[in-house]
Design an enzyme around this catalytic site. Structure first.
Site, PDB file in Angstrom:
ATOM      1  N   ASP A 176       0.857  -1.186   0.000  1.00 56.98           N
ATOM      2  CA  ASP A 176       0.000   0.000   0.000  1.00 56.98           C
ATOM      3  C   ASP A 176       0.893   1.236   0.000  1.00 56.98           C
ATOM      4  O   ASP A 176       2.097   1.149   0.248  1.00 56.98           O
ATOM      5  CB  ASP A 176      -1.011  -0.006   1.142  1.00 56.98           C
ATOM      6  CG  ASP A 176      -0.409   0.149   2.528  1.00 56.98           C
ATOM      7  OD1 ASP A 176       0.797  -0.124   2.694  1.00 56.98           O
ATOM      8  OD2 ASP A 176      -1.151   0.521   3.449  1.00 56.98           O
ATOM      9  N   TYR A 231       2.907   4.767   0.753  1.00 56.07           N
ATOM     10  CA  TYR A 231       3.513   5.371   1.942  1.00 56.07           C
ATOM     11  C   TYR A 231       2.466   6.226   2.628  1.00 56.07           C
ATOM     12  O   TYR A 231       1.649   6.894   1.985  1.00 56.07           O
ATOM     13  CB  TYR A 231       4.706   6.237   1.547  1.00 56.07           C
ATOM     14  CG  TYR A 231       5.850   5.463   0.932  1.00 56.07           C
ATOM     15  CD1 TYR A 231       6.501   4.454   1.639  1.00 56.07           C
ATOM     16  CD2 TYR A 231       6.298   5.756  -0.356  1.00 56.07           C
ATOM     17  CE1 TYR A 231       7.563   3.759   1.079  1.00 56.07           C
ATOM     18  CE2 TYR A 231       7.365   5.061  -0.923  1.00 56.07           C
ATOM     19  CZ  TYR A 231       7.994   4.061  -0.201  1.00 56.07           C
ATOM     20  OH  TYR A 231       9.034   3.376  -0.753  1.00 56.07           O
ATOM     21  N   PHE A 290       6.971   1.952  -4.086  1.00 52.77           N
ATOM     22  CA  PHE A 290       8.356   2.142  -3.639  1.00 52.77           C
ATOM     23  C   PHE A 290       8.909   3.539  -3.940  1.00 52.77           C
ATOM     24  O   PHE A 290       9.971   3.901  -3.432  1.00 52.77           O
ATOM     25  CB  PHE A 290       9.299   1.072  -4.231  1.00 52.77           C
ATOM     26  CG  PHE A 290       9.019  -0.314  -3.751  1.00 52.77           C
ATOM     27  CD1 PHE A 290       9.310  -0.694  -2.452  1.00 52.77           C
ATOM     28  CD2 PHE A 290       8.440  -1.258  -4.597  1.00 52.77           C
ATOM     29  CE1 PHE A 290       9.045  -1.979  -1.994  1.00 52.77           C
ATOM     30  CE2 PHE A 290       8.168  -2.550  -4.152  1.00 52.77           C
ATOM     31  CZ  PHE A 290       8.470  -2.905  -2.857  1.00 52.77           C
ATOM     32  N   HIS A 319      10.935  -9.449   0.620  1.00 53.18           N
ATOM     33  CA  HIS A 319      10.651  -8.018   0.503  1.00 53.18           C
ATOM     34  C   HIS A 319      11.929  -7.219   0.791  1.00 53.18           C
ATOM     35  O   HIS A 319      12.743  -7.631   1.636  1.00 53.18           O
ATOM     36  CB  HIS A 319       9.553  -7.631   1.494  1.00 53.18           C
ATOM     37  CG  HIS A 319       8.963  -6.291   1.244  1.00 53.18           C
ATOM     38  ND1 HIS A 319       9.552  -5.124   1.698  1.00 53.18           N
ATOM     39  CD2 HIS A 319       7.841  -5.916   0.573  1.00 53.18           C
ATOM     40  CE1 HIS A 319       8.808  -4.096   1.324  1.00 53.18           C
ATOM     41  NE2 HIS A 319       7.769  -4.547   0.635  1.00 53.18           N
TER      42      HIS A 319
END
Length: 227
Positions: A65, A67, A78, A191
């Site tokens: 989701d 930031y 990202f 991740h």
């Protein structure tokens, strides 16, 4: 209701007619009015689709989701706008790129250059309430972004899917279960978060591997080095 790029509108035509999107839009509107701020700004929610049209996609990176801090989210997983501190996960992505292809570490965290080259930077949830990660889950975004991934999986043209972490990998399970997607390159790793990057993300060499695949298929490679 949702203003999205025309080629995506065509690719998702059936999905865009479904009733759940009306409920999702109403939920987000209430959140912005009564529980906001909500990120990213309304004009940037579909930034990934606008910057990377359906027929231009060659690589897909799946995030979770947006930031949830002020000024960070701008609709690309990202990525943060120039002038915003580079988040830890993105620093690890840059570190892996540097180790993989020898690129210099960038001074900013804006990944628009990737998007414009054909890298779809897709968050599975496309909005979030400030300081409340995952606050917009189970409202409909999961179904919408599943439809995005299915539309891409159906393409005969080979694509690369970079699936980092369990949440991203789970998004591919339904496609794999359907028997589709054999023409695509599916790369999985931990991740890039500082909590898990050393468990298989760092050293994965996904960036050179993706380019090797694209080159083999006669497609343009991605210039991963951010300037």
């Amino acid at each position: 209701m949702f203003e999205i790029e025309p080629s995506w509108k065509m690719a998702l035509q059936d999905e865009l007619e479904k009733a759940y999107l009306i409920k999702l839009a109403a939920f987000i509107e209430r959140e912005r009015l009564y529980n906001g701020p909500v990120y990213p700004p309304a004009s940037l929610v579909f930034n990934a689709l606008w910057l990377t049209p359906f027929d231009k996609v060659s690589v897909v990176i799946v995030g979770q989701d947006p930031y949830h801090g002020p000024g960070q989210a701008h609709g690309l997983c990202f990525s943060v706008p120039k002038g915003v501190a580079i988040p830890p996960s993105l620093r690890n992505i840059y570190k892996e790129i540097s180790e993989d292809i020898g690129a210099a570490m960038p001074s900013h965290g804006c990944l628009i250059d990737w998007a414009e080259q054909g890298v779809l930077l897709l968050n599975t949830l496309m909005t979030v309430r400030e300081k409340s990660p995952m606050s917009h889950e189970k409202q409909g975004w999961e179904q919408f972004t599943d439809a995005v991934i299915f539309a891409l999986a159906k393409r005969s043209e080979p694509l690369v899917f970079l699936l980092w972490g369990a949440a991203a990998q789970k998004k591919w399970q339904a496609v794999a279960g359907s028997g589709m997607g054999h023409q695509h390159l599916i790369l999985k790793a931990a991740h890039p978060s500082p909590l898990s990057a050393h468990s298989g993300f760092l050293g994965c060499r996904h960036f050179s591997e993706a380019n090797h695949f694209l080159k083999q298929k006669g497609k343009n490679v991605i210039e991963w080095a951010i300037k």
